[in-house]
Design a protein around this motif. Structure first.
Motif, mmCIF file in Angstrom:
data_model
loop_
_atom_site.group_PDB
_atom_site.id
_atom_site.type_symbol
_atom_site.label_atom_id
_atom_site.label_comp_id
_atom_site.label_asym_id
_atom_site.label_seq_id
_atom_site.Cartn_x
_atom_site.Cartn_y
_atom_site.Cartn_z
ATOM 1 N N ARG A 31 8.055 -2.866 -34.992
ATOM 2 C CA ARG A 31 7.611 -1.978 -36.232
ATOM 3 C C ARG A 31 6.269 -2.197 -36.209
ATOM 4 O O ARG A 31 5.883 -2.418 -37.566
ATOM 5 N N HIS A 32 5.446 -2.217 -35.321
ATOM 6 C CA HIS A 32 3.990 -2.379 -35.668
ATOM 7 C C HIS A 32 3.346 -1.203 -34.526
ATOM 8 O O HIS A 32 3.939 -0.888 -33.694
ATOM 9 N N PHE B 69 4.049 4.222 -42.222
ATOM 10 C CA PHE B 69 4.890 3.496 -43.216
ATOM 11 C C PHE B 69 6.069 4.106 -43.475
ATOM 12 O O PHE B 69 7.091 3.708 -43.301
ATOM 13 N N GLY C 195 8.512 4.154 -40.079
ATOM 14 C CA GLY C 195 8.865 3.066 -40.597
ATOM 15 C C GLY C 195 8.237 1.851 -40.150
ATOM 16 O O GLY C 195 9.005 0.689 -39.930
ATOM 17 N N HIS D 34 6.367 -1.704 -40.121
ATOM 18 C CA HIS D 34 6.054 -2.873 -40.763
ATOM 19 C C HIS D 34 4.582 -3.102 -41.022
ATOM 20 O O HIS D 34 4.100 -3.661 -42.207
ATOM 21 N N LYS D 35 3.865 -2.996 -39.911
ATOM 22 C CA LYS D 35 2.631 -3.299 -39.953
ATOM 23 C C LYS D 35 1.636 -2.634 -39.095
ATOM 24 O O LYS D 35 2.135 -1.962 -38.245
ATOM 25 N N VAL E 86 0.365 -4.872 -44.078
ATOM 26 C CA VAL E 86 1.615 -4.957 -44.091
ATOM 27 C C VAL E 86 2.325 -3.836 -45.056
ATOM 28 O O VAL E 86 1.661 -3.744 -45.990
ATOM 29 N N ASN E 87 3.286 -3.339 -44.632
ATOM 30 C CA ASN E 87 3.835 -2.152 -45.426
ATOM 31 C C ASN E 87 4.188 -2.585 -46.869
ATOM 32 O O ASN E 87 4.918 -3.873 -46.756
ATOM 33 N N VAL F 249 6.257 -1.921 -49.231
ATOM 34 C CA VAL F 249 7.740 -2.054 -49.450
ATOM 35 C C VAL F 249 8.349 -3.081 -48.835
ATOM 36 O O VAL F 249 9.461 -3.582 -49.245
ATOM 37 N N ASP F 250 7.893 -3.465 -47.739
ATOM 38 C CA ASP F 250 8.414 -4.735 -46.961
ATOM 39 C C ASP F 250 8.072 -6.047 -47.569
ATOM 40 O O ASP F 250 8.702 -6.992 -47.077
ATOM 41 N N ARG F 251 7.087 -6.096 -48.403
ATOM 42 C CA ARG F 251 6.576 -7.615 -48.915
ATOM 43 C C ARG F 251 7.691 -8.121 -49.824
ATOM 44 O O ARG F 251 8.588 -7.372 -50.707
ATOM 45 N N HIS F 252 7.637 -9.410 -49.703
ATOM 46 C CA HIS F 252 8.806 -10.068 -50.415
ATOM 47 C C HIS F 252 8.478 -10.413 -51.834
ATOM 48 O O HIS F 252 7.236 -10.937 -51.986
#
Length: 185
Positions: free
Chosen positions: A96-97, A126, A130, A132-133, A179-180, A182-185
């Motif tokens: 996903r990059h 993003f 979809g 991620h990076k 980094v997206n 939305v995907d960050r923790h």
């Protein structure tokens, strides 16, 4: 018929991001011709762009690559004149990059055109693809180009020493990543 990906107004100029079409070849070749010396410093493909026909052939090739999901490219048009391109390449669906590449005519530089175009393609990457990076590689000496991802929150993640052999010498590249959110923790 042209397919408009995105349009926006910037400093009284109408900017459109369009899917590449062969009818853009003449204007794109003209832009390359006008800036050949400067573009040649950073872009290995410039020496292969010797005619409007070569540009049209490239656009046809890119259209095929887009159909196969290998590339996503857009022509940057300012006030109805094609002035550059921006793309996703090395699209890695499993991880996903993807990488972004871009170039812009000197006539359109310094007005925020590329920054806004990059924002649009990031949003697409993003939200729609979809990803991620998103990664951008820039020659370490191309400070104008490296300022664009930095302006949009990309982090400088690495410097690749003598990564590319270009014009008879090895060149250093720096890689920027985003980094997206939305995907960050």
């Amino acid at each position: 018929m042209m397919f408009v990906f995105k349009q926006f107004e910037l400093n009284q100029h109408q900017v459109s991001l369009l899917l590449p079409e062969k009818n853009q070849a003449a204007a794109l070749f003209e832009a390359v011709q006008a800036d050949r010396k400067e573009l040649r410093k950073w872009m290995p493909w410039v020496d292969d762009t010797k005619s409007e026909r070569a540009e049209a052939k490239f656009i046809k090739y890119i259209q095929g690559q887009m159909v196969n999901g290998k590339v996503f490219m857009l022509t940057i048009v300012v006030d109805q004149v094609p002035v550059g391109m921006i793309d996703f390449h090395n699209i890695d669906r499993a991880n996903r990059h993807a990488e972004v590449g871009y170039w812009l005519s000197s006539q359109a530089q310094g007005q925020g055109v590329m920054t806004r175009s990059l924002e649009a393609i990031i949003d697409y990457g993003f939200k729609t693809l979809g990803l991620h990076k998103i990664l951008i590689q820039v020659d370490t000496e191309n400070t104008k180009s490296s300022a664009i991802p930095q302006r949009l929150g990309f982090s400088r993640e690495a410097v690749f020493k003598e990564q590319i052999y270009f014009h008879g010498q090895f060149r250093d590249f720096e890689e920027f990543g985003l980094v997206n959110p939305v995907d960050r923790h």
